[in-house]
Each structure stands twice: as C-alpha cells, then as structure tokens.
Write a protein that holds these residues in place. Structure first.
Motif, PDB file in Angstrom:
ATOM      1  N   ILE A   1      11.823  48.197 -20.248  1.00  0.00           N
ATOM      2  CA  ILE A   1      10.685  47.371 -20.638  1.00  0.00           C
ATOM      3  C   ILE A   1       9.887  46.921 -19.413  1.00  0.00           C
ATOM      4  CG2 ILE A   1      11.798  46.573 -22.744  1.00  0.00           C
ATOM      5  CD1 ILE A   1      12.315  43.866 -21.240  1.00  0.00           C
ATOM      6  N   GLY A   2      10.330  47.309 -18.212  1.00  0.00           N
ATOM      7  CA  GLY A   2       9.687  46.789 -17.001  1.00  0.00           C
ATOM      8  C   GLY A   2       9.984  45.303 -16.882  1.00  0.00           C
ATOM      9  N   ILE A   3      11.256  44.980 -16.951  1.00  0.00           N
ATOM     10  CA  ILE A   3      11.731  43.595 -17.018  1.00  0.00           C
ATOM     11  C   ILE A   3      11.238  42.790 -15.815  1.00  0.00           C
ATOM     12  CG2 ILE A   3      13.936  43.907 -15.793  1.00  0.00           C
ATOM     13  CD1 ILE A   3      15.228  42.406 -18.217  1.00  0.00           C
ATOM     14  N   SER A   4      10.880  41.534 -16.057  1.00  0.00           N
ATOM     15  CA  SER A   4      10.505  40.662 -14.940  1.00  0.00           C
ATOM     16  C   SER A   4      11.238  39.321 -15.078  1.00  0.00           C
ATOM     17  CB  SER A   4       8.984  40.532 -14.794  1.00  0.00           C
ATOM     18  OG  SER A   4       8.353  40.098 -15.965  1.00  0.00           O
ATOM     19  N   GLU A   5      10.558  38.223 -15.111  1.00  0.00           N
ATOM     20  CA  GLU A   5      11.194  36.897 -15.022  1.00  0.00           C
ATOM     21  C   GLU A   5      11.971  36.507 -16.284  1.00  0.00           C
ATOM     22  OE1 GLU A   5      12.691  34.359 -13.418  1.00  0.00           O
ATOM     23  OE2 GLU A   5      10.897  34.129 -12.192  1.00  0.00           O
ATOM     24  N   ILE A   6      12.943  35.620 -16.101  1.00  0.00           N
ATOM     25  CA  ILE A   6      13.707  35.016 -17.201  1.00  0.00           C
ATOM     26  C   ILE A   6      13.647  33.497 -17.056  1.00  0.00           C
ATOM     27  CG2 ILE A   6      15.870  35.253 -15.903  1.00  0.00           C
ATOM     28  CD1 ILE A   6      17.320  35.472 -18.627  1.00  0.00           C
ATOM     29  N   ILE A   7      13.396  32.811 -18.180  1.00  0.00           N
ATOM     30  CA  ILE A   7      13.412  31.350 -18.191  1.00  0.00           C
ATOM     31  C   ILE A   7      14.166  30.872 -19.431  1.00  0.00           C
ATOM     32  CG2 ILE A   7      11.244  31.074 -16.912  1.00  0.00           C
ATOM     33  CD1 ILE A   7       9.911  30.336 -19.638  1.00  0.00           C
ATOM     34  N   LYS A   8      14.676  29.638 -19.369  1.00  0.00           N
ATOM     35  CA  LYS A   8      15.270  29.011 -20.536  1.00  0.00           C
ATOM     36  C   LYS A   8      14.258  28.014 -21.085  1.00  0.00           C
ATOM     37  CE  LYS A   8      19.308  26.603 -22.306  1.00  0.00           C
ATOM     38  NZ  LYS A   8      20.566  25.941 -21.978  1.00  0.00           N
ATOM     39  N   LEU A   9      14.042  28.085 -22.391  1.00  0.00           N
ATOM     40  CA  LEU A   9      13.127  27.142 -23.028  1.00  0.00           C
ATOM     41  C   LEU A   9      13.858  25.849 -23.342  1.00  0.00           C
ATOM     42  CD1 LEU A   9      11.193  29.349 -25.585  1.00  0.00           C
ATOM     43  CD2 LEU A   9      10.335  28.366 -23.469  1.00  0.00           C
TER      44      LEU A   9
ATOM     45  N   HIS B   1       5.970  24.838 -18.440  1.00  0.00           N
ATOM     46  CA  HIS B   1       5.321  23.623 -17.949  1.00  0.00           C
ATOM     47  C   HIS B   1       5.699  22.474 -18.891  1.00  0.00           C
ATOM     48  CE1 HIS B   1       2.239  20.769 -16.754  1.00  0.00           C
ATOM     49  NE2 HIS B   1       1.953  21.552 -15.720  1.00  0.00           N
ATOM     50  N   TYR B   2       6.563  21.595 -18.417  1.00  0.00           N
ATOM     51  CA  TYR B   2       7.113  20.531 -19.258  1.00  0.00           C
ATOM     52  C   TYR B   2       6.042  19.539 -19.720  1.00  0.00           C
ATOM     53  CZ  TYR B   2      11.756  22.268 -18.360  1.00  0.00           C
ATOM     54  OH  TYR B   2      12.859  23.067 -18.321  1.00  0.00           O
ATOM     55  N   LYS B   3       5.119  19.193 -18.857  1.00  0.00           N
ATOM     56  CA  LYS B   3       4.098  18.216 -19.217  1.00  0.00           C
ATOM     57  C   LYS B   3       3.177  18.760 -20.318  1.00  0.00           C
ATOM     58  CE  LYS B   3       1.173  14.843 -16.921  1.00  0.00           C
ATOM     59  NZ  LYS B   3       0.618  14.408 -15.639  1.00  0.00           N
ATOM     60  N   LEU B   4       2.835  20.046 -20.240  1.00  0.00           N
ATOM     61  CA  LEU B   4       1.988  20.668 -21.265  1.00  0.00           C
ATOM     62  C   LEU B   4       2.790  21.111 -22.493  1.00  0.00           C
ATOM     63  CD1 LEU B   4      -0.284  23.034 -19.117  1.00  0.00           C
ATOM     64  CD2 LEU B   4      -0.942  20.876 -20.197  1.00  0.00           C
ATOM     65  N   GLY B   5       4.100  21.238 -22.331  1.00  0.00           N
ATOM     66  CA  GLY B   5       4.920  21.777 -23.418  1.00  0.00           C
ATOM     67  C   GLY B   5       4.544  23.215 -23.723  1.00  0.00           C
ATOM     68  N   ALA B   6       4.308  24.004 -22.666  1.00  0.00           N
ATOM     69  CA  ALA B   6       3.777  25.359 -22.845  1.00  0.00           C
ATOM     70  C   ALA B   6       4.450  26.348 -21.905  1.00  0.00           C
ATOM     71  CB  ALA B   6       2.268  25.358 -22.595  1.00  0.00           C
TER      72      ALA B   6
ATOM     73  N   LYS C   1      -5.633  41.756 -15.651  1.00  0.00           N
ATOM     74  CA  LYS C   1      -6.937  41.173 -15.339  1.00  0.00           C
ATOM     75  C   LYS C   1      -6.828  39.918 -14.486  1.00  0.00           C
ATOM     76  CE  LYS C   1      -8.896  43.046 -19.553  1.00  0.00           C
ATOM     77  NZ  LYS C   1      -9.420  42.748 -20.881  1.00  0.00           N
ATOM     78  N   GLY C   2      -5.635  39.639 -13.973  1.00  0.00           N
ATOM     79  CA  GLY C   2      -5.441  38.457 -13.141  1.00  0.00           C
ATOM     80  C   GLY C   2      -5.643  37.160 -13.903  1.00  0.00           C
ATOM     81  N   GLN C   3      -5.243  37.152 -15.164  1.00  0.00           N
ATOM     82  CA  GLN C   3      -5.440  35.986 -16.008  1.00  0.00           C
ATOM     83  C   GLN C   3      -4.167  35.162 -16.131  1.00  0.00           C
ATOM     84  OE1 GLN C   3      -6.642  38.258 -19.448  1.00  0.00           O
ATOM     85  NE2 GLN C   3      -8.778  37.661 -19.187  1.00  0.00           N
ATOM     86  N   LEU C   4      -4.340  33.944 -16.621  1.00  0.00           N
ATOM     87  CA  LEU C   4      -3.234  33.053 -16.927  1.00  0.00           C
ATOM     88  C   LEU C   4      -3.192  32.872 -18.443  1.00  0.00           C
ATOM     89  CD1 LEU C   4      -1.048  31.054 -15.880  1.00  0.00           C
ATOM     90  CD2 LEU C   4      -2.814  29.288 -15.960  1.00  0.00           C
ATOM     91  N   GLY C   5      -2.032  33.136 -19.040  1.00  0.00           N
ATOM     92  CA  GLY C   5      -1.869  32.921 -20.470  1.00  0.00           C
ATOM     93  C   GLY C   5      -1.097  31.645 -20.707  1.00  0.00           C
ATOM     94  N   ILE C   6      -1.400  30.975 -21.805  1.00  0.00           N
ATOM     95  CA  ILE C   6      -0.718  29.730 -22.160  1.00  0.00           C
ATOM     96  C   ILE C   6      -0.249  29.839 -23.598  1.00  0.00           C
ATOM     97  CG2 ILE C   6      -0.930  27.228 -22.406  1.00  0.00           C
ATOM     98  CD1 ILE C   6      -3.196  27.342 -20.327  1.00  0.00           C
ATOM     99  N   LEU C   7       1.052  29.690 -23.816  1.00  0.00           N
ATOM    100  CA  LEU C   7       1.624  29.716 -25.161  1.00  0.00           C
ATOM    101  C   LEU C   7       2.194  28.352 -25.488  1.00  0.00           C
ATOM    102  CD1 LEU C   7       3.568  33.105 -25.153  1.00  0.00           C
ATOM    103  CD2 LEU C   7       1.325  32.638 -26.131  1.00  0.00           C
ATOM    104  N   ARG C   8       1.745  27.797 -26.613  1.00  0.00           N
ATOM    105  CA  ARG C   8       2.225  26.502 -27.077  1.00  0.00           C
ATOM    106  C   ARG C   8       2.655  26.629 -28.525  1.00  0.00           C
ATOM    107  NH1 ARG C   8      -2.476  22.320 -25.390  1.00  0.00           N
ATOM    108  NH2 ARG C   8      -1.890  22.083 -23.222  1.00  0.00           N
ATOM    109  N   LYS C   9       3.509  25.728 -28.947  1.00  0.00           N
ATOM    110  CA  LYS C   9       3.828  25.659 -30.379  1.00  0.00           C
ATOM    111  C   LYS C   9       2.678  24.985 -31.096  1.00  0.00           C
ATOM    112  CE  LYS C   9       6.463  21.379 -30.055  1.00  0.00           C
ATOM    113  NZ  LYS C   9       7.699  20.737 -30.310  1.00  0.00           N
ATOM    114  N   LYS C  10       2.515  25.308 -32.386  1.00  0.00           N
ATOM    115  CA  LYS C  10       1.449  24.692 -33.171  1.00  0.00           C
ATOM    116  C   LYS C  10       1.830  23.283 -33.547  1.00  0.00           C
ATOM    117  CE  LYS C  10      -1.031  28.406 -35.345  1.00  0.00           C
ATOM    118  NZ  LYS C  10      -1.452  28.950 -36.604  1.00  0.00           N
TER     119      LYS C  10
END
Length: 181
Positions: free
Chosen positions: A99-107, A159-164, A172-181
C-alpha cells in the motif's frame, strides 16, 4: 541493514534496539510498546511490534517479491516467505500487495464511539487511510478498514485541540483535515 536505535539523551550512548528492518516509515511509541510501519520490496509492507534485540528478517525474509532487475543480476535474491523458520520475528501484518505504507498513529478514544482503541495508518500507493484494530497484546490485527482519500498521504498527525486528523497530502502539497461530524 536497517536498525532501530535507542539513544540515551543524557549519556548519548547508542544501543542497537532491533535489526532486520527494510525501510521504516512510521513509528508509534507508548510506554513499552513500539510499533513500526515498514516498506517491503514489491509488496510485503509490514506492521511490526518492535522487541528489544530481535531481528525482523531483512534482507532474508519478506512477503514481498524481488525486483526483476535484481533477480536477473543475482538469482539467489528470492526472499524466504517465513520469518519464524529462520529465527526472525514475523510481522503483525503484511500488506500484499503493498500500500506504500507510511505513518501510524493511535486515535484518542473520544474521536469516535465506534473507533475505540483504533490506529490509523497512512498510505502512498493506495491514496487511503487504514483504520486498524489490534488485539490487546498487539500480536495480531482483528480488522482493518480502508478509507479512500484519493491522494498520496505522506504523513498524518492527530491534533488534540482541533479534534482532527491532519494529513500531509503529497500530490498537490495540500493539508487535509478529517473530523468527526
């Protein structure tokens, strides 16, 4: 070949913590737990639980395949598919195809009631995130869910403060932000 090193911040002493890693691209550390995501050759991207003084098999064992150009030069470069048979640590999981694995984080558990004790893994080739649930000892994966994003994801952070979840999107050198609804 690839090693995970421990560096004592006070004495600057370096300890070879583990070896046999091909190309670690993500590392998660919490108390005595170390998880590594590693690129495999032509497949065989791995999630490894890093244990002190263990060998993870590279370049002898891999669930990936030898690149054709290397195979033509040296026919002995086929990888063993077993790690255990050669006294190496087996990966917790291997993505075949890669899959071209990269970073791992715990939510954090407050991200979603349905995503308790979940990890997120980013991918470059698949343009997706993978939601992962490990067993309590981090020896196997109960399930994974592919979440299509549509771009190569180089890095992710929570990002704990944003919850995202923040995504470094490579195309495209962009930043994506995923949040819960």
């Amino acid at each position: 070949y690839g090693k995970v090193l421990f560096i004592d911040s006070k004495t600057k002493k370096v300890i070879n913590f583990s070896k046999g890693h091909r190309f670690p691209s993500g590392l998660y550390v919490e108390k005595n737990l170390i998880l590594s995501t590693e690129h495999g050759p032509r497949g065989g991207d791995e999630i490894n639980k890093i244990i002190f003084n263990k060998n993870y098999g590279w370049p002898i064992s891999s669930y990936g395949e030898t690149y054709l150009s290397l195979r033509k030069k040296n026919k002995k470069l086929d990888y063993h598919k077993s790690h255990n048979d050669f006294d190496f640590e087996e990966p917790i999981f291997s993505f075949v195809p890669a899959i071209g694995i990269s970073e791992i984080i715990k939510l954090p558990n407050n991200f979603s009631n349905q995503w308790i004790d979940n990890f997120i893994i980013a991918s470059l080739n698949a343009g997706s995130l993978y939601r992962i649930k490990f067993d309590n000892n981090y020896n196997k994966i109960f399930f994974y869910e592919k979440i299509y994003i549509g771009q190569r994801i180089r890095d992710i952070k929570y990002h704990y403060k944003l919850g995202a979840i923040l995504l470094a999107l490579e195309d495209k050198g962009q930043l994506g932000i995923l949040r819960k609804k």
